[in-house]
Design a protein around this motif. Structure first.
Motif, PDB file in Angstrom:
ATOM      1  N   HIS A   7      32.438  -7.623  15.321  1.00 14.31           N
ATOM      2  CA  HIS A   7      31.451  -7.501  14.251  1.00 14.31           C
ATOM      3  C   HIS A   7      30.028  -7.665  14.798  1.00 14.31           C
ATOM      4  CE1 HIS A   7      29.098  -8.803  10.704  1.00 14.31           C
ATOM      5  NE2 HIS A   7      29.837  -7.869  10.080  1.00 14.31           N
ATOM      6  N   ALA A   8      29.812  -8.620  15.683  1.00 11.90           N
ATOM      7  CA  ALA A   8      28.495  -8.863  16.278  1.00 11.90           C
ATOM      8  C   ALA A   8      28.079  -7.679  17.157  1.00 11.90           C
ATOM      9  CB  ALA A   8      28.496 -10.154  17.092  1.00 11.90           C
ATOM     10  N   GLU A   9      29.061  -7.166  17.929  1.00 12.95           N
ATOM     11  CA  GLU A   9      28.767  -6.020  18.797  1.00 12.95           C
ATOM     12  C   GLU A   9      28.425  -4.783  17.972  1.00 12.95           C
ATOM     13  OE1 GLU A   9      28.126  -3.943  22.257  1.00 12.95           O
ATOM     14  OE2 GLU A   9      28.423  -6.091  22.035  1.00 12.95           O
ATOM     15  N   LEU A  10      29.165  -4.536  16.924  1.00  7.31           N
ATOM     16  CA  LEU A  10      28.919  -3.409  16.030  1.00  7.31           C
ATOM     17  C   LEU A  10      27.542  -3.551  15.362  1.00  7.31           C
ATOM     18  CD1 LEU A  10      29.966  -0.811  14.789  1.00  7.31           C
ATOM     19  CD2 LEU A  10      31.074  -2.168  13.025  1.00  7.31           C
ATOM     20  N   LYS A  11      27.230  -4.763  14.940  1.00  5.93           N
ATOM     21  CA  LYS A  11      25.934  -5.017  14.320  1.00  5.93           C
ATOM     22  C   LYS A  11      24.802  -4.728  15.310  1.00  5.93           C
ATOM     23  CE  LYS A  11      23.201  -8.584  12.123  1.00  5.93           C
ATOM     24  NZ  LYS A  11      23.040  -9.986  11.826  1.00  5.93           N
ATOM     25  N   HIS A  12      24.989  -5.162  16.543  1.00  7.49           N
ATOM     26  CA  HIS A  12      23.978  -4.937  17.578  1.00  7.49           C
ATOM     27  C   HIS A  12      23.815  -3.427  17.838  1.00  7.49           C
ATOM     28  CE1 HIS A  12      21.606  -5.411  21.179  1.00  7.49           C
ATOM     29  NE2 HIS A  12      22.492  -4.671  21.848  1.00  7.49           N
ATOM     30  N   ILE A  13      24.921  -2.702  17.936  1.00  7.93           N
ATOM     31  CA  ILE A  13      24.871  -1.246  18.174  1.00  7.93           C
ATOM     32  C   ILE A  13      24.152  -0.543  17.024  1.00  7.93           C
ATOM     33  CG2 ILE A  13      26.299   0.839  18.329  1.00  7.93           C
ATOM     34  CD1 ILE A  13      28.356  -0.855  19.897  1.00  7.93           C
ATOM     35  N   LEU A  14      24.487  -0.930  15.795  1.00  7.46           N
ATOM     36  CA  LEU A  14      23.844  -0.303  14.634  1.00  7.46           C
ATOM     37  C   LEU A  14      22.352  -0.613  14.580  1.00  7.46           C
ATOM     38  CD1 LEU A  14      26.551  -0.792  11.855  1.00  7.46           C
ATOM     39  CD2 LEU A  14      25.850   1.342  12.932  1.00  7.46           C
ATOM     40  N   GLU A  15      21.982  -1.855  14.833  1.00  6.93           N
ATOM     41  CA  GLU A  15      20.570  -2.226  14.817  1.00  6.93           C
ATOM     42  C   GLU A  15      19.795  -1.472  15.891  1.00  6.93           C
ATOM     43  OE1 GLU A  15      20.686  -6.478  15.208  1.00  6.93           O
ATOM     44  OE2 GLU A  15      20.892  -6.782  13.044  1.00  6.93           O
ATOM     45  N   GLU A  16      20.392  -1.373  17.078  1.00  7.71           N
ATOM     46  CA  GLU A  16      19.745  -0.632  18.169  1.00  7.71           C
ATOM     47  C   GLU A  16      19.607   0.852  17.797  1.00  7.71           C
ATOM     48  OE1 GLU A  16      17.716  -0.156  21.573  1.00  7.71           O
ATOM     49  OE2 GLU A  16      18.395  -2.069  20.771  1.00  7.71           O
ATOM     50  N   GLY A  17      20.618   1.435  17.178  1.00 11.81           N
ATOM     51  CA  GLY A  17      20.581   2.831  16.741  1.00 11.81           C
ATOM     52  C   GLY A  17      19.483   3.061  15.693  1.00 11.81           C
ATOM     53  N   PHE A  18      19.391   2.127  14.749  1.00  6.33           N
ATOM     54  CA  PHE A  18      18.344   2.249  13.728  1.00  6.33           C
ATOM     55  C   PHE A  18      16.947   2.132  14.342  1.00  6.33           C
ATOM     56  CE2 PHE A  18      21.594   0.947  10.414  1.00  6.33           C
ATOM     57  CZ  PHE A  18      21.643   2.191   9.826  1.00  6.33           C
ATOM     58  N   ARG A  19      16.787   1.235  15.315  1.00  4.46           N
ATOM     59  CA  ARG A  19      15.488   1.106  15.985  1.00  4.46           C
ATOM     60  C   ARG A  19      15.113   2.420  16.689  1.00  4.46           C
ATOM     61  NH1 ARG A  19      16.563  -4.437  16.703  1.00  4.46           N
ATOM     62  NH2 ARG A  19      17.870  -4.105  18.505  1.00  4.46           N
ATOM     63  N   GLU A  20      16.070   3.017  17.361  1.00  2.00           N
ATOM     64  CA  GLU A  20      15.818   4.291  18.039  1.00  2.00           C
ATOM     65  C   GLU A  20      15.475   5.387  17.029  1.00  2.00           C
ATOM     66  OE1 GLU A  20      18.861   5.523  20.783  1.00  2.00           O
ATOM     67  OE2 GLU A  20      19.024   3.496  21.616  1.00  2.00           O
ATOM     68  N   LEU A  21      16.207   5.408  15.915  1.00  2.00           N
ATOM     69  CA  LEU A  21      15.928   6.406  14.881  1.00  2.00           C
ATOM     70  C   LEU A  21      14.522   6.233  14.318  1.00  2.00           C
ATOM     71  CD1 LEU A  21      19.285   6.640  12.907  1.00  2.00           C
ATOM     72  CD2 LEU A  21      18.226   8.410  14.304  1.00  2.00           C
ATOM     73  N   ARG A  22      14.131   4.979  14.060  1.00  5.05           N
ATOM     74  CA  ARG A  22      12.783   4.733  13.551  1.00  5.05           C
ATOM     75  C   ARG A  22      11.728   5.152  14.567  1.00  5.05           C
ATOM     76  NH1 ARG A  22      14.881  -0.625  11.950  1.00  5.05           N
ATOM     77  NH2 ARG A  22      15.650  -0.374   9.835  1.00  5.05           N
ATOM     78  N   SER A  23      11.974   4.839  15.810  1.00  9.02           N
ATOM     79  CA  SER A  23      11.031   5.203  16.867  1.00  9.02           C
ATOM     80  C   SER A  23      10.942   6.731  16.982  1.00  9.02           C
ATOM     81  CB  SER A  23      11.488   4.598  18.190  1.00  9.02           C
ATOM     82  OG  SER A  23      10.670   5.049  19.237  1.00  9.02           O
ATOM     83  N   ASP A  24      12.107   7.399  16.985  1.00  8.52           N
ATOM     84  CA  ASP A  24      12.119   8.863  17.052  1.00  8.52           C
ATOM     85  C   ASP A  24      11.431   9.466  15.829  1.00  8.52           C
ATOM     86  OD1 ASP A  24      13.471   8.678  19.434  1.00  8.52           O
ATOM     87  OD2 ASP A  24      15.432   9.223  18.612  1.00  8.52           O
ATOM     88  N   ASN A  25      11.685   8.879  14.672  1.00  5.24           N
ATOM     89  CA  ASN A  25      11.075   9.376  13.440  1.00  5.24           C
ATOM     90  C   ASN A  25       9.551   9.244  13.510  1.00  5.24           C
ATOM     91  OD1 ASN A  25      10.952  10.410  10.827  1.00  5.24           O
ATOM     92  ND2 ASN A  25      11.096   8.386   9.898  1.00  5.24           N
ATOM     93  N   ALA A  26       9.082   8.107  14.002  1.00  6.62           N
ATOM     94  CA  ALA A  26       7.636   7.904  14.134  1.00  6.62           C
ATOM     95  C   ALA A  26       7.045   8.903  15.129  1.00  6.62           C
ATOM     96  CB  ALA A  26       7.339   6.471  14.571  1.00  6.62           C
ATOM     97  N   SER A  27       7.747   9.143  16.228  1.00  2.00           N
ATOM     98  CA  SER A  27       7.278  10.114  17.220  1.00  2.00           C
ATOM     99  C   SER A  27       7.237  11.517  16.621  1.00  2.00           C
ATOM    100  CB  SER A  27       8.192  10.128  18.446  1.00  2.00           C
ATOM    101  OG  SER A  27       8.135   8.904  19.115  1.00  2.00           O
TER     102      SER A  27
END
Length: 107
Positions: A7-27
């Motif tokens: 659960h912790a690993e999945l949460k970390h993967i999802l949070e990292e994915g969302f951060r990348e998506l936000r960064s890509d979206n901003a770019s």
């Protein structure tokens, strides 16, 4: 415990994915804004060129029209002057015969 780690690993993967998506979206937004600004400037520049060319064309055509009108006025004046210098012969005058008889000596 395994469930908690998973659960912790999945949460970390999802949070990292969302951060990348936000960064890509901003770019992407920044790139979109820059491209839109560049495109707008290019279109505005070309439109101004077309407007300027159209103004030059209209002005040139207007000048040519004024010159043609002046030429027509001059020609009409010349025609009126020529008519005044040479009055029209009266109807039925001998020199107005469209088919004059041949001269006796020309045979």
């Amino acid at each position: 415990m395994l469930n908690t780690l998973w659960h912790a690993e999945l949460k970390h993967i999802l949070e990292e994915g969302f951060r990348e998506l936000r960064s890509d979206n901003a770019s992407l937004r920044a790139e979109h804004t820059a491209l839109r600004t560049e495109f707008t400037a290019a279109v505005a520049g070309k439109l101004q060129e077309v407007r300027d060319e159209l103004r030059r064309t209209v002005e040139r055509d207007r000048k040519e029209l004024l010159e043609a009108r002046q030429e027509i006025r001059d020609l009409r004046q010349q025609l009126d002057d020529a008519r005044a210098d040479h009055p029209a012969p009266q109807a039925g005058a001998p020199d107005q015969d469209p088919d004059p008889p041949p001269h006796a000596g020309s045979r």
